[in-house]
Design a protein around this motif. Sequence first.
Motif, PDB file in Angstrom:
ATOM      1  N   THR A 197       0.601  -1.386  -0.075  1.00  0.00           N
ATOM      2  CA  THR A 197      -0.156   0.359   0.147  1.00  0.00           C
ATOM      3  C   THR A 197       0.191   1.323  -0.004  1.00  0.00           C
ATOM      4  O   THR A 197       0.272   2.359  -0.041  1.00  0.00           O
ATOM      5  CB  THR A 197      -1.014  -0.239   1.282  1.00  0.00           C
ATOM      6  OG1 THR A 197      -0.159  -0.014   2.358  1.00  0.00           O
ATOM      7  CG2 THR A 197      -2.036  -1.328   0.761  1.00  0.00           C
ATOM      8  N   SER A 198       2.237   1.214  -0.213  1.00  0.00           N
ATOM      9  CA  SER A 198       3.107   2.175   0.350  1.00  0.00           C
ATOM     10  C   SER A 198       4.090   2.530  -1.521  1.00  0.00           C
ATOM     11  O   SER A 198       4.973   2.203  -1.683  1.00  0.00           O
ATOM     12  CB  SER A 198       3.996   2.035   0.994  1.00  0.00           C
ATOM     13  OG  SER A 198       3.541   1.703   2.000  1.00  0.00           O
ATOM     14  N   GLY A 199       3.295   3.531  -2.485  1.00  0.00           N
ATOM     15  CA  GLY A 199       3.364   3.343  -3.411  1.00  0.00           C
ATOM     16  C   GLY A 199       4.640   3.902  -3.398  1.00  0.00           C
ATOM     17  O   GLY A 199       5.932   3.835  -4.696  1.00  0.00           O
ATOM     18  N   MET A 200       5.308   5.112  -2.423  1.00  0.00           N
ATOM     19  CA  MET A 200       6.678   4.818  -2.604  1.00  0.00           C
ATOM     20  C   MET A 200       7.907   4.643  -2.345  1.00  0.00           C
ATOM     21  O   MET A 200       8.772   4.317  -3.126  1.00  0.00           O
ATOM     22  CB  MET A 200       7.094   5.957  -1.056  1.00  0.00           C
ATOM     23  CG  MET A 200       7.850   6.911  -0.492  1.00  0.00           C
ATOM     24  SD  MET A 200       7.553   7.318   0.477  1.00  0.00           S
ATOM     25  CE  MET A 200       8.013   6.237   1.559  1.00  0.00           C
ATOM     26  N   ILE A 201       7.710   3.812  -1.882  1.00  0.00           N
ATOM     27  CA  ILE A 201       8.657   2.674  -1.245  1.00  0.00           C
ATOM     28  C   ILE A 201       8.577   1.464  -2.528  1.00  0.00           C
ATOM     29  O   ILE A 201      10.002   1.249  -2.753  1.00  0.00           O
ATOM     30  CB  ILE A 201       7.736   1.609   0.091  1.00  0.00           C
ATOM     31  CG1 ILE A 201       7.684   2.271   0.828  1.00  0.00           C
ATOM     32  CG2 ILE A 201       8.909  -0.001  -0.085  1.00  0.00           C
ATOM     33  CD1 ILE A 201       7.203   1.349   1.940  1.00  0.00           C
ATOM     34  N   ILE A 202       7.935   0.558  -3.037  1.00  0.00           N
ATOM     35  CA  ILE A 202       7.372   0.759  -4.292  1.00  0.00           C
ATOM     36  C   ILE A 202       8.455   0.689  -5.134  1.00  0.00           C
ATOM     37  O   ILE A 202       9.193   0.322  -6.117  1.00  0.00           O
ATOM     38  CB  ILE A 202       5.973  -0.164  -4.617  1.00  0.00           C
ATOM     39  CG1 ILE A 202       5.885  -0.959  -3.521  1.00  0.00           C
ATOM     40  CG2 ILE A 202       6.256  -0.985  -6.252  1.00  0.00           C
ATOM     41  CD1 ILE A 202       3.988  -1.295  -4.228  1.00  0.00           C
ATOM     42  N   GLY A 203       7.729   1.616  -6.360  1.00  0.00           N
ATOM     43  CA  GLY A 203       8.020   2.979  -7.169  1.00  0.00           C
ATOM     44  C   GLY A 203       9.915   3.334  -6.324  1.00  0.00           C
ATOM     45  O   GLY A 203      11.057   2.926  -7.799  1.00  0.00           O
ATOM     46  N   ALA A 204      10.100   3.356  -5.344  1.00  0.00           N
ATOM     47  CA  ALA A 204      11.903   3.274  -5.416  1.00  0.00           C
ATOM     48  C   ALA A 204      13.122   2.216  -4.865  1.00  0.00           C
ATOM     49  O   ALA A 204      13.981   2.655  -5.789  1.00  0.00           O
ATOM     50  CB  ALA A 204      11.963   4.832  -3.702  1.00  0.00           C
ATOM     51  N   VAL A 205      11.821   1.494  -4.577  1.00  0.00           N
ATOM     52  CA  VAL A 205      12.705   0.073  -4.303  1.00  0.00           C
ATOM     53  C   VAL A 205      12.974  -0.164  -6.002  1.00  0.00           C
ATOM     54  O   VAL A 205      14.200  -0.245  -6.480  1.00  0.00           O
ATOM     55  CB  VAL A 205      12.409  -1.223  -3.861  1.00  0.00           C
ATOM     56  CG1 VAL A 205      13.152  -2.036  -4.182  1.00  0.00           C
ATOM     57  CG2 VAL A 205      12.585  -0.083  -2.007  1.00  0.00           C
TER      58      VAL A 205
END
Length: 609
Positions: free
Chosen positions: A534-542
């Motif tokens: 649910t954390s797009g920031m984590i998914i995209g940055a990784v």
Amino acid sequence: MSYSYNTDKAEVMVNPVAPPLDDDKPEKEYKPVHETHLGVNGDAGSGEVNPADEYIAIRKQLKFPVDKSPGVAMAFLLGFQQYLIMFGPTFAIPVILSPSLCIATNVEAKGQLLNTMFVMCGLATLLQIFFGTRLPIIQSGSYVFFAVAAGIMSKSPCQKEYFVQDENGNNVTQDWDPNWHKRMAELQGNLMAASVLQMILGGFGLVGFLLKIIGPITITVLISLIGLCLAGVAAGSASQNWGIALLMVALVTLFSEYLKNVPVPLPYVTYSRGSGAKFQVAWLKLFSTLSIILSLIIVWALCGILTATDTFAEGNPARVTDLKKRIDEASWFYFPYPGQFGTPIVTVGGFVGMVAGVIGGVIESIGDYYACAKLAGAPPPPKYVLNRGILLEGVGCFLTGLCGPGVGVTSYSENIGAIALTKVGSRTVILCSAILMLIIGLIGKVGIFFASMPEPIIGGMYLVMFGIIAAVGISNLQFVDLTSSRNVFIIGVSLYIGLVVPMWAEKVMADDELKGAIQTGNEEFDQLVAVILTSGMIIGAVIACFLDNTIPGTDKERGMESYKLATKACSDKALLEKIYYEPLMEKAAKRFPGLRRLPFVNGFKGFSM
């Protein structure tokens, strides 16, 4: 770090790989650092100044550089201006957080979070000025943590109604969670645990390694997804009354963009023994600085008028109701203290999410350190200053977790932009601003007053804020070669997956039949999966970080040359020591020379970056 409402170059250049250029140049002359100082192929141009020594020319243009004081009275006046600049985005932090805590309609709770936020910001700023970077940087809540908080709280969605008992023992319903303290305690505990990692990064000098693998492409994706993933929050608040929300957007646009260069007369009186009192008028560009405050006053006053004339019917979210009663009932003073919301709770999923937020804050702050140093007339911060700044920022995050309100602190780029505009880079000014944060944060009625703001007004502010956050992330691409298909691929794929996966995960988690697809039966592991998905920031940055470091590409193509130039060593050792050496630490290091082997002690030269 937070984000400016004024799109002047000096105020939105918050990228982590290079500082903004001097604000005196026309906008059309702004270029990435590597283009300004190097040729097309990266070769030094003849007669060019070492980028690390550019501060010398800027220092001569400043009224008060970092190590000079304008005097107590003027310092507090300028400090109050810096406080006003950070006020709008900072007061919005508890309001944005409240839906995740299921207290969107609990004015008293939001007031407590607001007071706590300002006190913690003031305390964290004082720590940075005295023991951290010693640069004129304000510390405030980081928007990086909002997506993380929403992911942590997603395991137990808010209910429409909660059953409670009134003072007479009767069963009644309310629309906010009476046990919201448990939610806050979980955010606090995970933030405290993650902040220990941040202290380790600074204390052991590991910041350099982090910056070697995280470049402007990763930062673009990370920051942009913060704003984009909060679009639902903005839509939910603004849609309650689109007229009021769009009026708020229109006024902020008018003041911050169309009227930003219009001076306003400000009369004042000076006194000297020889000539006595003298009346003078100063012409200040206040519209840009106070764009949020002015817009709030106008729209809130309009809502009050429309409420008094019953133009807004009962139940309209834009009505101003019970404001005087709430302020009268609120106590004059509110003192935040450790554990005020309960014993902090640590979970595996929450910790992992907060770690992502902490790392994002670290990268943001590094860029701000270089930007602030340059604009304040200081040499580029050496390694030990970076390490010490991140170490103390970790301490600030730990204290924020200990007392509330559940989001970590980071450097604030709006105030760095104000240094370029006012030509005042004195850290004494920021010291006075921190004192004002502490004083005003302790006044309980102030928190209740702003927590009573109608939701559509806040929604209008979200539309501006979240859009600017997304755009600030995109601005980092100026250092990247966008003609490279490699870079376009990485940016597009990581951004899109970072948007799509959370949308799918939220849909699955809201459906009892589909929920089993992402559940294993282990509660801790299920929460970890829920936080990540649910954390797009984590998914995209990784994804962006992995692809950027594994797909072949040159440093220039990736935009890494700018950072290398910005971190070149300064040639003025005496001034560097005067500005950055922490007195108590230096006294201890002279007595025990072995302390200089510690990465955060004055003069440390150990690890290469």
